[in-house]
Design a protein around this motif. Structure first.
Motif, PDB file in Angstrom:
ATOM      1  N   MET A   1      -2.887 -14.651  -2.185  1.00  0.00           N
ATOM      2  CA  MET A   1      -3.037 -14.308  -0.771  1.00  0.00           C
ATOM      3  C   MET A   1      -4.703 -14.509  -0.433  1.00  0.00           C
ATOM      4  O   MET A   1      -4.914 -15.356   0.479  1.00  0.00           O
ATOM      5  CB  MET A   1      -2.880 -12.754  -0.433  1.00  0.00           C
ATOM      6  CG  MET A   1      -1.398 -12.388  -0.658  1.00  0.00           C
ATOM      7  SD  MET A   1      -0.094 -13.440   0.497  1.00  0.00           S
ATOM      8  CE  MET A   1      -0.645 -13.016   1.974  1.00  0.00           C
ATOM      9  N   ARG A   2      -5.371 -14.378  -1.500  1.00  0.00           N
ATOM     10  CA  ARG A   2      -6.849 -14.502  -1.082  1.00  0.00           C
ATOM     11  C   ARG A   2      -7.102 -16.037  -1.218  1.00  0.00           C
ATOM     12  O   ARG A   2      -7.941 -16.389  -0.330  1.00  0.00           O
ATOM     13  CB  ARG A   2      -7.516 -13.674  -2.362  1.00  0.00           C
ATOM     14  CG  ARG A   2      -8.909 -13.848  -2.366  1.00  0.00           C
ATOM     15  CD  ARG A   2      -9.534 -13.264  -3.646  1.00  0.00           C
ATOM     16  NE  ARG A   2     -11.111 -12.816  -3.561  1.00  0.00           N
ATOM     17  CZ  ARG A   2     -11.813 -13.654  -4.075  1.00  0.00           C
ATOM     18  NH1 ARG A   2     -11.707 -14.951  -4.313  1.00  0.00           N
ATOM     19  NH2 ARG A   2     -13.086 -13.246  -3.673  1.00  0.00           N
TER      20      ARG A   2
ATOM     21  N   ILE B   1      -6.178 -17.466   2.319  1.00  0.00           N
ATOM     22  CA  ILE B   1      -7.056 -17.203   3.289  1.00  0.00           C
ATOM     23  C   ILE B   1      -8.186 -17.974   3.155  1.00  0.00           C
ATOM     24  O   ILE B   1      -8.825 -18.478   4.168  1.00  0.00           O
ATOM     25  CB  ILE B   1      -7.084 -15.478   3.386  1.00  0.00           C
ATOM     26  CG1 ILE B   1      -5.905 -14.797   3.715  1.00  0.00           C
ATOM     27  CG2 ILE B   1      -8.344 -15.375   4.588  1.00  0.00           C
ATOM     28  CD1 ILE B   1      -6.269 -13.343   3.522  1.00  0.00           C
ATOM     29  N   THR B   2      -8.732 -17.842   1.983  1.00  0.00           N
ATOM     30  CA  THR B   2     -10.020 -18.572   1.739  1.00  0.00           C
ATOM     31  C   THR B   2      -9.965 -19.827   2.257  1.00  0.00           C
ATOM     32  O   THR B   2     -10.968 -20.628   2.682  1.00  0.00           O
ATOM     33  CB  THR B   2     -10.361 -18.488   0.152  1.00  0.00           C
ATOM     34  OG1 THR B   2     -10.296 -17.195  -0.203  1.00  0.00           O
ATOM     35  CG2 THR B   2     -11.873 -19.206   0.044  1.00  0.00           C
TER      36      THR B   2
ATOM     37  N   ARG C   1      -7.943 -17.841   8.842  1.00  0.00           N
ATOM     38  CA  ARG C   1      -7.054 -16.939   9.536  1.00  0.00           C
ATOM     39  C   ARG C   1      -6.883 -17.539  10.961  1.00  0.00           C
ATOM     40  O   ARG C   1      -6.011 -17.245  11.700  1.00  0.00           O
ATOM     41  CB  ARG C   1      -7.356 -15.545   9.644  1.00  0.00           C
ATOM     42  CG  ARG C   1      -6.130 -14.639   9.420  1.00  0.00           C
ATOM     43  CD  ARG C   1      -6.626 -13.167   9.291  1.00  0.00           C
ATOM     44  NE  ARG C   1      -7.615 -12.950   8.339  1.00  0.00           N
ATOM     45  CZ  ARG C   1      -8.842 -13.154   8.198  1.00  0.00           C
ATOM     46  NH1 ARG C   1      -9.477 -13.734   9.059  1.00  0.00           N
ATOM     47  NH2 ARG C   1      -9.498 -12.854   7.004  1.00  0.00           N
TER      48      ARG C   1
ATOM     49  N   GLN D   1     -16.170 -13.183  -1.463  1.00  0.00           N
ATOM     50  CA  GLN D   1     -16.002 -14.768  -1.261  1.00  0.00           C
ATOM     51  C   GLN D   1     -16.691 -14.555   0.198  1.00  0.00           C
ATOM     52  O   GLN D   1     -15.929 -13.859   1.083  1.00  0.00           O
ATOM     53  CB  GLN D   1     -14.561 -15.077  -1.210  1.00  0.00           C
ATOM     54  CG  GLN D   1     -14.254 -16.497  -0.592  1.00  0.00           C
ATOM     55  CD  GLN D   1     -14.254 -17.555  -1.711  1.00  0.00           C
ATOM     56  OE1 GLN D   1     -14.016 -17.432  -2.760  1.00  0.00           O
ATOM     57  NE2 GLN D   1     -14.954 -18.482  -1.220  1.00  0.00           N
TER      58      GLN D   1
ATOM     59  N   SER E   1     -16.422 -16.668   2.657  1.00  0.00           N
ATOM     60  CA  SER E   1     -15.564 -16.726   4.068  1.00  0.00           C
ATOM     61  C   SER E   1     -14.429 -15.737   4.297  1.00  0.00           C
ATOM     62  O   SER E   1     -14.013 -15.827   5.226  1.00  0.00           O
ATOM     63  CB  SER E   1     -14.801 -18.208   3.710  1.00  0.00           C
ATOM     64  OG  SER E   1     -14.113 -18.314   2.656  1.00  0.00           O
ATOM     65  N   LEU E   2     -14.423 -14.697   3.370  1.00  0.00           N
ATOM     66  CA  LEU E   2     -13.662 -13.703   3.488  1.00  0.00           C
ATOM     67  C   LEU E   2     -14.120 -12.674   4.263  1.00  0.00           C
ATOM     68  O   LEU E   2     -15.393 -12.428   4.067  1.00  0.00           O
ATOM     69  CB  LEU E   2     -13.054 -13.094   2.320  1.00  0.00           C
ATOM     70  CG  LEU E   2     -12.121 -13.991   1.229  1.00  0.00           C
ATOM     71  CD1 LEU E   2     -11.547 -13.447   0.212  1.00  0.00           C
ATOM     72  CD2 LEU E   2     -10.943 -14.579   2.362  1.00  0.00           C
TER      73      LEU E   2
ATOM     74  N   ASP F   1     -10.488  -8.467   4.419  1.00  0.00           N
ATOM     75  CA  ASP F   1      -9.751  -9.299   3.521  1.00  0.00           C
ATOM     76  C   ASP F   1     -10.361  -8.700   1.957  1.00  0.00           C
ATOM     77  O   ASP F   1      -9.198  -8.840   1.200  1.00  0.00           O
ATOM     78  CB  ASP F   1     -10.311 -10.734   3.478  1.00  0.00           C
ATOM     79  CG  ASP F   1      -9.641 -11.330   5.016  1.00  0.00           C
ATOM     80  OD1 ASP F   1      -8.802 -10.952   5.411  1.00  0.00           O
ATOM     81  OD2 ASP F   1     -10.476 -12.492   5.225  1.00  0.00           O
TER      82      ASP F   1
ATOM     83  N   PHE G   1      -7.580  -7.503  -0.724  1.00  0.00           N
ATOM     84  CA  PHE G   1      -7.324  -7.928  -2.141  1.00  0.00           C
ATOM     85  C   PHE G   1      -7.672  -6.934  -3.143  1.00  0.00           C
ATOM     86  O   PHE G   1      -6.891  -6.862  -4.045  1.00  0.00           O
ATOM     87  CB  PHE G   1      -8.656  -9.027  -2.268  1.00  0.00           C
ATOM     88  CG  PHE G   1      -8.628  -9.675  -3.392  1.00  0.00           C
ATOM     89  CD1 PHE G   1      -7.771 -10.438  -4.006  1.00  0.00           C
ATOM     90  CD2 PHE G   1      -9.968  -9.424  -4.341  1.00  0.00           C
ATOM     91  CE1 PHE G   1      -7.749 -11.021  -5.439  1.00  0.00           C
ATOM     92  CE2 PHE G   1      -9.745  -9.932  -5.525  1.00  0.00           C
ATOM     93  CZ  PHE G   1      -8.805 -10.634  -6.085  1.00  0.00           C
TER      94      PHE G   1
ATOM     95  N   ARG H   1      -4.637  -4.596  -3.408  1.00  0.00           N
ATOM     96  CA  ARG H   1      -3.180  -5.268  -4.171  1.00  0.00           C
ATOM     97  C   ARG H   1      -3.713  -5.489  -5.644  1.00  0.00           C
ATOM     98  O   ARG H   1      -2.723  -5.255  -6.255  1.00  0.00           O
ATOM     99  CB  ARG H   1      -3.303  -6.901  -3.509  1.00  0.00           C
ATOM    100  CG  ARG H   1      -2.560  -6.586  -2.019  1.00  0.00           C
ATOM    101  CD  ARG H   1      -2.570  -8.286  -1.745  1.00  0.00           C
ATOM    102  NE  ARG H   1      -2.192  -8.291  -0.131  1.00  0.00           N
ATOM    103  CZ  ARG H   1      -2.453  -9.312   0.731  1.00  0.00           C
ATOM    104  NH1 ARG H   1      -3.420  -9.924   0.476  1.00  0.00           N
ATOM    105  NH2 ARG H   1      -1.823  -9.073   1.843  1.00  0.00           N
TER     106      ARG H   1
END
Lengths: 261, 220
Positions: free
Chosen positions: A20-21, A24-25, A29, B84, B86-87, B91, B95, B98
């Protein structure tokens, strides 16, 4: 046994989180999000097919060019891009090992799974669209397509472990020469040729690469008796087994080397 | 059946290969941490504090020895390296949740509130200031419930007010948990811990009181 299942549950959770990460990266989105995954190959295939079919010549050696490019391009991109993504992934995700549940193997597997899923999705979706719009003929044998594709996915797995581990062990030397090497493999794997087109004395050399066998299988699935396929399932399987084994051994050595800051 | 909660280090050794030899950072650390223990470890710069915390947290493997974890042990808190660019903060929260198997929906309010990020919570981390990153990192560390928290005090930053807030969240609301705090300053160890150690020549030495530990540490 209970410990095993608990660990398995954690590992699956971690792989899911990493996938999932990564989605998105890589795709963000905004706008169409992960659908970008499909855009690049679609543009390439449509473009190349168009050039070949309408500008170079409509049919090469009596074969429908669209089917030929579609099968060759995606099949070989599958194992080559997977490997390069995995190779780049370890270094980029190294800080994540700060979380004890995240292991290098999870980073590898999440990328491999994501890439294989994406490419398989692209392959199926595009195939469906192309058949529906009569760009390509409906397949002659699904069995050959599925088997060839399956062996290609396995090759992607084994080769990713091999190449990414080798890269770590050689301090990123592989990555530096990856451009020409992967281009060579892409072409050498039959993206633009059928084995039957080659002079008989060269065929055994071309068939050293298991990807050539797999692609012949996939193409035979589409073309049927319009071509004479050259493949050996046991060769491709043994190659994959051996490569996976070597890849895992090297992975083991490579993980000893990675150190968290 | 009551499961006993503890954490045990058995003869932990850690060597680093450096140019021209081997640096033996840890030379046999034995430590048993029971649930509720608040361990304070004093150590000079370069004595191996951070290495020890990383080994307890499972970030790093020891060269020799065993870590037995029978508690949910945190990662060394307030770690910022996993972001990261860009997250978004959001987000990153998803992460982490999860990875640790916690429903993220329950944590959104808390992390947003605690990190004081406001609208930036939904902006990419690369647009954050250093302070914002630090606050997010801390908020994420405590969003997941652990039984044992690892704190490398050098790594905890933020302005004074935020530090007070962190202190309250950790040392007051979670004072029944276990803690391992490593530091080269007496501050939190003195006020908060109930077992005192000095990391010296690659081993931990326990002292009955803070004063004795401090006296020994100061004489080094």
């Amino acid at each position: 046994m209970r410990d095993f299942f608990r660990s398995l549950k954690i590992q699956l959770r971690v792989i899911y989180a990493l996938m999932m990460r990564e989605i998105i990266t890589r795709y963000g989105r905004e706008n169409i999000g992960f659908l970008w995954l499909f855009v690049e190959p679609i543009i390439l295939i449509v473009g190349v097919t168009f050039i070949w079919s309408y500008i170079v010549h409509r049919e090469a050696h009596g074969f429908p060019v669209a089917t030929f490019i579609y099968t060759g391009w995606i099949s070989n991109k599958l194992w080559l891009t997977t490997s390069s993504r995995v190779m780049a992934g370890l270094q980029a995700n190294l800080p994540l090992l700060y979380h004890r549940n995240i292991k290098p193997i999870d980073i590898f597997l999440s990328r491999i799974l994501l890439e294989i899923t994406a490419m398989t999705g692209v392959f199926m979706l595009l195939g469906f669209v192309f058949v529906m719009s009569h760009v390509i003929e409906p397949p002659h044998s699904y069995f050959h397509i599925v088997l060839g594709w399956y062996l290609m996915c396995w090759l992607a797995l084994g080769f990713s472990f091999f190449v990414a581990s080798l890269n770590t062990l050689t301090n990123d030397i592989v990555q530096k020469v990856w451009g020409p090497v992967s281009l060579g493999l892409f072409i050498g794997s039959g993206t633009f040729f059928l084995v039957e087109w080659l002079p008989p004395e060269i065929r055994p050399y071309a068939l050293l690469l298991p990807s050539v066998h797999n692609l012949e299988m996939i193409r035979y699935g589409f073309f049927g008796n319009q071509m004479h396929p050259y493949y050996d399932i046991s060769y491709s399987t043994s190659f994959n087994l051996f490569l996976t084994f070597i890849g895992l051994v090297m992975f083991r050595l490579a993980t000893e080397k990675v150190r968290v800051e | 059946m009551k499961v006993e909660k503890y954490l045990k280090l058995e003869n932990i050794k850690k060597n680093f290969r450096i140019r021209g030899g081997i640096n033996r950072v840890l030379r046999g650390v034995n430590l048993e941490i029971r649930y509720g223990d608040r361990i304070g470890i004093l150590g000079r710069n370069g004595s191996g504090k951070t290495t020890l915390v990383k080994i307890i947290g499972g970030v790093m493997k020891p060269t020799e020895g065993k870590v037995i974890r029978r508690m949910k042990v945190s990662w060394p808190i307030a770690f910022q390296g996993g972001f990261q660019g860009s997250l978004t903060g959001f987000d990153n929260l998803r992460f982490i949740c999860r990875v640790y198997g916690v429903p993220w929906k329950d944590k959104v309010e808390f992390v947003k509130e605690f990190s004081e990020l406001g609208r930036y919570f939904y902006e990419p981390v690369k647009t954050y200031s250093a302070g914002m990153r630090a606050r997010l990192a801390f908020a994420l560390s405590i969003a997941i419930d652990f039984e044992c928290y690892l704190i490398d005090e050098v790594a905890v930053v933020g302005d004074r007010r935020f530090q007070e807030k962190c202190k309250e969240e950790l040392f007051e609301k979670r004072k029944d948990r276990s803690f391992v705090i490593v530091s080269h300053q007496p501050s939190h160890i003195k006020n908060f811990c109930n077992r005192f150690f000095v990391l010296f020549e690659g081993r931990t030495v326990e002292f009955p009181t803070f004063e004795e530990a401090w006296k020994f540490y100061s004489s080094l």
